[in-house]
Scaffold this motif. Structure first.
Motif, PDB file in Angstrom:
ATOM      1  N   ALA A  26      80.243  28.599  36.749  1.00 57.65           N
ATOM      2  CA  ALA A  26      81.500  27.904  37.038  1.00 57.65           C
ATOM      3  C   ALA A  26      82.155  28.403  38.322  1.00 57.65           C
ATOM      4  CB  ALA A  26      82.463  28.052  35.859  1.00 57.65           C
ATOM      5  N   ILE A  27      81.998  29.695  38.630  1.00 57.40           N
ATOM      6  CA  ILE A  27      82.617  30.234  39.848  1.00 57.40           C
ATOM      7  C   ILE A  27      81.634  30.272  41.021  1.00 57.40           C
ATOM      8  CG2 ILE A  27      84.274  31.609  38.536  1.00 57.40           C
ATOM      9  CD1 ILE A  27      82.578  34.089  39.162  1.00 57.40           C
ATOM     10  N   GLY A  28      80.441  29.674  40.816  1.00 58.70           N
ATOM     11  CA  GLY A  28      79.498  29.517  41.925  1.00 58.70           C
ATOM     12  C   GLY A  28      78.554  30.671  42.161  1.00 58.70           C
ATOM     13  N   ALA A  29      78.384  31.564  41.206  1.00 59.07           N
ATOM     14  CA  ALA A  29      77.456  32.687  41.368  1.00 59.07           C
ATOM     15  C   ALA A  29      76.028  32.248  41.043  1.00 59.07           C
ATOM     16  CB  ALA A  29      77.866  33.849  40.477  1.00 59.07           C
ATOM     17  N   SER A  30      75.032  32.877  41.669  1.00 68.18           N
ATOM     18  CA  SER A  30      73.631  32.492  41.502  1.00 68.18           C
ATOM     19  C   SER A  30      72.971  33.228  40.344  1.00 68.18           C
ATOM     20  CB  SER A  30      72.854  32.783  42.791  1.00 68.18           C
ATOM     21  OG  SER A  30      72.763  34.181  42.994  1.00 68.18           O
ATOM     22  N   VAL A  31      71.775  32.767  39.976  1.00 72.48           N
ATOM     23  CA  VAL A  31      70.986  33.443  38.950  1.00 72.48           C
ATOM     24  C   VAL A  31      70.600  34.848  39.429  1.00 72.48           C
ATOM     25  CG1 VAL A  31      68.854  33.384  37.602  1.00 72.48           C
ATOM     26  CG2 VAL A  31      70.108  31.272  38.057  1.00 72.48           C
ATOM     27  N   ALA A  32      70.268  34.962  40.726  1.00 74.46           N
ATOM     28  CA  ALA A  32      69.920  36.275  41.264  1.00 74.46           C
ATOM     29  C   ALA A  32      71.092  37.245  41.145  1.00 74.46           C
ATOM     30  CB  ALA A  32      69.490  36.150  42.726  1.00 74.46           C
ATOM     31  N   ALA A  33      72.321  36.750  41.358  1.00 69.11           N
ATOM     32  CA  ALA A  33      73.506  37.603  41.217  1.00 69.11           C
ATOM     33  C   ALA A  33      73.660  38.070  39.777  1.00 69.11           C
ATOM     34  CB  ALA A  33      74.759  36.851  41.657  1.00 69.11           C
ATOM     35  N   LEU A  34      73.386  37.171  38.813  1.00 70.70           N
ATOM     36  CA  LEU A  34      73.467  37.552  37.404  1.00 70.70           C
ATOM     37  C   LEU A  34      72.442  38.633  37.089  1.00 70.70           C
ATOM     38  CD1 LEU A  34      74.499  37.168  34.494  1.00 70.70           C
ATOM     39  CD2 LEU A  34      72.854  35.292  34.255  1.00 70.70           C
ATOM     40  N   GLY A  35      71.200  38.449  37.553  1.00 69.10           N
ATOM     41  CA  GLY A  35      70.177  39.454  37.312  1.00 69.10           C
ATOM     42  C   GLY A  35      70.535  40.786  37.951  1.00 69.10           C
ATOM     43  N   PHE A  36      71.106  40.743  39.169  1.00 73.64           N
ATOM     44  CA  PHE A  36      71.510  41.966  39.857  1.00 73.64           C
ATOM     45  C   PHE A  36      72.622  42.681  39.088  1.00 73.64           C
ATOM     46  CE2 PHE A  36      74.288  44.072  43.000  1.00 73.64           C
ATOM     47  CZ  PHE A  36      73.389  45.003  43.508  1.00 73.64           C
ATOM     48  N   ILE A  37      73.627  41.927  38.645  1.00 71.87           N
ATOM     49  CA  ILE A  37      74.747  42.513  37.906  1.00 71.87           C
ATOM     50  C   ILE A  37      74.263  43.175  36.624  1.00 71.87           C
ATOM     51  CG2 ILE A  37      76.794  41.928  36.524  1.00 71.87           C
ATOM     52  CD1 ILE A  37      77.454  39.838  38.706  1.00 71.87           C
ATOM     53  N   VAL A  79      63.844  41.784  38.716  1.00 74.30           N
ATOM     54  CA  VAL A  79      62.598  41.110  39.085  1.00 74.30           C
ATOM     55  C   VAL A  79      62.539  39.708  38.487  1.00 74.30           C
ATOM     56  CG1 VAL A  79      60.088  41.146  38.823  1.00 74.30           C
ATOM     57  CG2 VAL A  79      61.310  43.235  39.441  1.00 74.30           C
ATOM     58  N   VAL A  80      62.886  39.573  37.201  1.00 73.33           N
ATOM     59  CA  VAL A  80      62.855  38.247  36.590  1.00 73.33           C
ATOM     60  C   VAL A  80      63.844  37.317  37.285  1.00 73.33           C
ATOM     61  CG1 VAL A  80      63.304  36.940  34.468  1.00 73.33           C
ATOM     62  CG2 VAL A  80      62.033  39.083  34.350  1.00 73.33           C
ATOM     63  N   GLY A  81      65.037  37.815  37.599  1.00 72.32           N
ATOM     64  CA  GLY A  81      66.023  36.994  38.295  1.00 72.32           C
ATOM     65  C   GLY A  81      65.556  36.566  39.676  1.00 72.32           C
ATOM     66  N   LEU A  82      64.948  37.496  40.435  1.00 70.49           N
ATOM     67  CA  LEU A  82      64.461  37.160  41.779  1.00 70.49           C
ATOM     68  C   LEU A  82      63.287  36.190  41.724  1.00 70.49           C
ATOM     69  CD1 LEU A  82      64.666  40.644  43.553  1.00 70.49           C
ATOM     70  CD2 LEU A  82      66.080  38.626  43.997  1.00 70.49           C
ATOM     71  N   LEU A  83      62.339  36.424  40.804  1.00 71.50           N
ATOM     72  CA  LEU A  83      61.210  35.505  40.664  1.00 71.50           C
ATOM     73  C   LEU A  83      61.687  34.123  40.237  1.00 71.50           C
ATOM     74  CD1 LEU A  83      58.537  37.811  38.960  1.00 71.50           C
ATOM     75  CD2 LEU A  83      58.482  36.894  41.288  1.00 71.50           C
ATOM     76  N   TRP A  84      62.668  34.085  39.348  1.00 72.49           N
ATOM     77  CA  TRP A  84      63.245  32.811  38.912  1.00 72.49           C
ATOM     78  C   TRP A  84      63.806  32.057  40.120  1.00 72.49           C
ATOM     79  CZ3 TRP A  84      66.245  32.287  33.724  1.00 72.49           C
ATOM     80  CH2 TRP A  84      66.792  31.009  33.593  1.00 72.49           C
ATOM     81  N   THR A  85      64.567  32.746  40.958  1.00 71.06           N
ATOM     82  CA  THR A  85      65.227  32.102  42.086  1.00 71.06           C
ATOM     83  C   THR A  85      64.236  31.690  43.172  1.00 71.06           C
ATOM     84  OG1 THR A  85      67.229  33.412  41.687  1.00 71.06           O
ATOM     85  CG2 THR A  85      67.020  32.388  43.853  1.00 71.06           C
ATOM     86  N   SER A  86      63.234  32.537  43.456  1.00 70.18           N
ATOM     87  CA  SER A  86      62.348  32.291  44.589  1.00 70.18           C
ATOM     88  C   SER A  86      61.110  31.476  44.246  1.00 70.18           C
ATOM     89  CB  SER A  86      61.922  33.626  45.211  1.00 70.18           C
ATOM     90  OG  SER A  86      61.246  34.427  44.257  1.00 70.18           O
ATOM     91  N   VAL A  87      60.585  31.636  43.017  1.00 75.61           N
ATOM     92  CA  VAL A  87      59.352  30.954  42.637  1.00 75.61           C
ATOM     93  C   VAL A  87      59.572  29.972  41.488  1.00 75.61           C
ATOM     94  CG1 VAL A  87      56.942  31.250  41.954  1.00 75.61           C
ATOM     95  CG2 VAL A  87      58.056  32.992  43.354  1.00 75.61           C
ATOM     96  N   GLY A  88      60.268  30.441  40.443  1.00 72.09           N
ATOM     97  CA  GLY A  88      60.512  29.593  39.282  1.00 72.09           C
ATOM     98  C   GLY A  88      60.625  30.430  38.031  1.00 72.09           C
ATOM     99  N   PRO A  89      61.312  29.942  37.006  1.00 74.59           N
ATOM    100  CA  PRO A  89      61.517  30.738  35.790  1.00 74.59           C
ATOM    101  C   PRO A  89      60.230  31.086  35.052  1.00 74.59           C
ATOM    102  CG  PRO A  89      62.243  28.470  35.473  1.00 74.59           C
ATOM    103  CD  PRO A  89      61.972  28.627  36.932  1.00 74.59           C
ATOM    104  N   THR A  90      59.238  30.190  35.076  1.00 75.96           N
ATOM    105  CA  THR A  90      57.990  30.469  34.361  1.00 75.96           C
ATOM    106  C   THR A  90      57.317  31.728  34.890  1.00 75.96           C
ATOM    107  OG1 THR A  90      57.633  28.122  33.875  1.00 75.96           O
ATOM    108  CG2 THR A  90      55.714  29.566  33.762  1.00 75.96           C
ATOM    109  N   VAL A  91      57.279  31.869  36.207  1.00 73.23           N
ATOM    110  CA  VAL A  91      56.656  33.047  36.813  1.00 73.23           C
ATOM    111  C   VAL A  91      57.422  34.315  36.436  1.00 73.23           C
ATOM    112  CG1 VAL A  91      56.043  34.168  38.992  1.00 73.23           C
ATOM    113  CG2 VAL A  91      55.714  31.707  38.709  1.00 73.23           C
ATOM    114  N   GLY A  92      58.758  34.235  36.428  1.00 74.06           N
ATOM    115  CA  GLY A  92      59.573  35.384  36.056  1.00 74.06           C
ATOM    116  C   GLY A  92      59.277  35.872  34.655  1.00 74.06           C
ATOM    117  N   PHE A  93      59.188  34.943  33.717  1.00 76.87           N
ATOM    118  CA  PHE A  93      58.939  35.344  32.333  1.00 76.87           C
ATOM    119  C   PHE A  93      57.480  35.760  32.119  1.00 76.87           C
ATOM    120  CE2 PHE A  93      62.773  32.628  31.723  1.00 76.87           C
ATOM    121  CZ  PHE A  93      63.594  33.612  31.185  1.00 76.87           C
TER     122      PHE A  93
END
Length: 430
Positions: A52-63, A394-408
């Motif tokens: 809702a506040i515009g944060a990315s999936v990578a930011a969530l994984g980092f946090i 790593v899962v957050g970055l892979l999700w953002t850059s490649v796709g969620p399937t690769v991350g999991f």
């Protein structure tokens, strides 16, 4: 191990020999119920709030990764300090208070850096209290009853994690179906009703109630019998003196840990997969319910898993739980847009986290004695924290850059390696 291995022992909270459900075990369960009510009420909606506040999936994984890592390194210092000074309760109370403050602070976030700071504060508190609470809990029962005591504690802990997301779901439902009622409730805070993501902010603010109650129960119900301080203890000397078998155990835990990502990524996966068919808000509500289901299973599974642990090799028993986790990760990798798919794999997530949390806590005291238990639990926390940071990032970055399937799928491969290592360890018993 000395007195605790005899037929009659004296520990705080006991009324008679052989009763594992004593005052302390009950009090720890109640305290954790209230604290997790507070924490999980906020966690259930945090991914949606960040969107809702515009944060990315990578930011969530980092946090999530930074927060977990902060908590884990603090565990080591807090555990060693408690071993050295001979008591643990006071610092545990401070830890529960910091957790509550950190969650409520998210109410005022309009960008992800403040959320990062708030999560660090909250997880700093979790880091302080975790090893101290576990060491006190382990000393409150006979060694043969630790599985039951830790299982009961995890069940109480997770019951709060059930009630919290349910409360969040109810408040979100109120905000969407009764907007006039919701506006009347928050009218006493003028800026809140106009803020982006205001329904989520109300949830963060109301988490203050169970959070403060958890501080009170820890302060007034738990009893501790202080030990003589050991001012001769030295940090690195204590770490180096840990048994070799315990180090091997930590290696297996660590390898699995770098696959074990934060549950918020599961919530986000369900939300994004279901949103095209259900709509974004309805998908968010369903994801909160699925997370609640995960916690219901966690609560129901914790005690029987702990109670059965004395019948098996604990390392192989824990490896079986890790195996359930690997299957769960695969389910999220190949997720399909149907609610029933997520019902199955959120349920399995509840089983494996109950197995992991309960049995890792029980196993520590099979390797070390009470004089260094705080430090040993702290070391375990550091290992898990490094894994949590790496896995979520790593899962957050892979999700953002490649796709969620690769991350999991990354989690599947690494988690399987940790499972094999744990299964190959020799059993240790106190």
């Amino acid at each position: 191990m000395g007195q605790r291995d005899s037929a009659v022992i004296t520990v705080p909270g006991r009324r008679f020999v052989g009763a594992w459900l004593n005052r302390n075990v009950f009090a720890f369960g109640l305290t954790s119920f209230l604290s997790d009510f507070c924490h999980e009420m906020a966690t259930a909606v945090l991914p949606q709030f960040m969107q809702a506040i515009g944060a990315s999936v990578a930011a969530l994984g980092f946090i999530e990764g930074v927060s977990d890592a902060t908590s884990s390194f603090v565990k080591l210092g807090a555990g060693f300090h408690s071993d050295r000074i001979g008591h643990r309760k006071g610092w545990s109370i401070i830890g529960y208070a910091l957790t509550t403050f950190g969650i409520v602070l998210i109410t005022f976030a309009f960008a992800w850096p403040l959320i990062l700071f708030a999560r660090i504060v909250g997880w700093l508190g979790r880091g302080i209290r975790g090893p101290l609470r576990d060491a006190m809990l382990a000393d409150s029962v006979l060694p043969k009853d630790r599985g039951k005591a830790f299982g009961f504690h995890r069940a109480g802990d997770t019951a709060g994690a059930v009630v919290g997301p349910l409360a969040a779901f109810g408040l979100l439902s109120l905000a969407t179906s009764r907007p006039k009622v919701a506006n009347a409730v928050i009218g006493w805070i003028p800026w809140l009703s106009d803020a982006v993501g205001w329904p989520f902010r109300v949830i963060f603010l109301l988490s203050l109630v169970p959070g403060l109650l958890s501080v009170a129960t820890m302060a007034f119900l738990v009893r501790e019998k202080p030990r003589a301080p050991n001012n001769q203890m030295r940090f690195w000397g204590t770490i180096r003196a840990m048994p070799r078998a315990y180090r091997s155990f930590l290696l297996a835990v660590g390898v699995f840990g770098i696959a074990d990502f934060a549950p918020t990524l599961m919530i986000l996966r369900a939300t994004t997969v279901l949103a095209p068919t259900l709509g974004s808000l309805e998908a968010a509500r369903v994801a909160a319910l699925l997370y609640t289901l995960r916690n219901v299973v966690y609560a129901l599974a914790s005690f029987p898993i702990g109670a059965l642990s004395d019948r098996f090799s604990r390392t192989r028993y824990l490896a079986a739980g890790y195996g359930v986790a690997v299957v769960t990760f695969a389910g999220f990798a190949f997720a399909v847009p149907t609610v029933w798919w997520f019902v199955i794999f959120f349920s399995l997530a509840g089983v494996f986290i109950a197995w992991e949390d309960t049995m890792e806590g029980v196993a520590v005291r099979d390797y070390v004695k009470t004089e260094v238990a705080g430090t040993a639990y702290g070391v375990l926390g550091v290992v898990n924290g490094i894994g949590d940071f790496g896995s979520s990032l790593v899962v957050g970055l892979l999700w953002t850059s490649v796709g969620p399937t690769v991350g999991f799928l990354y989690a599947v491969v690494v988690g399987a390696a940790g499972t094999i290592l744990m299964a190959r360890l020799a059993e240790a018993r106190s």
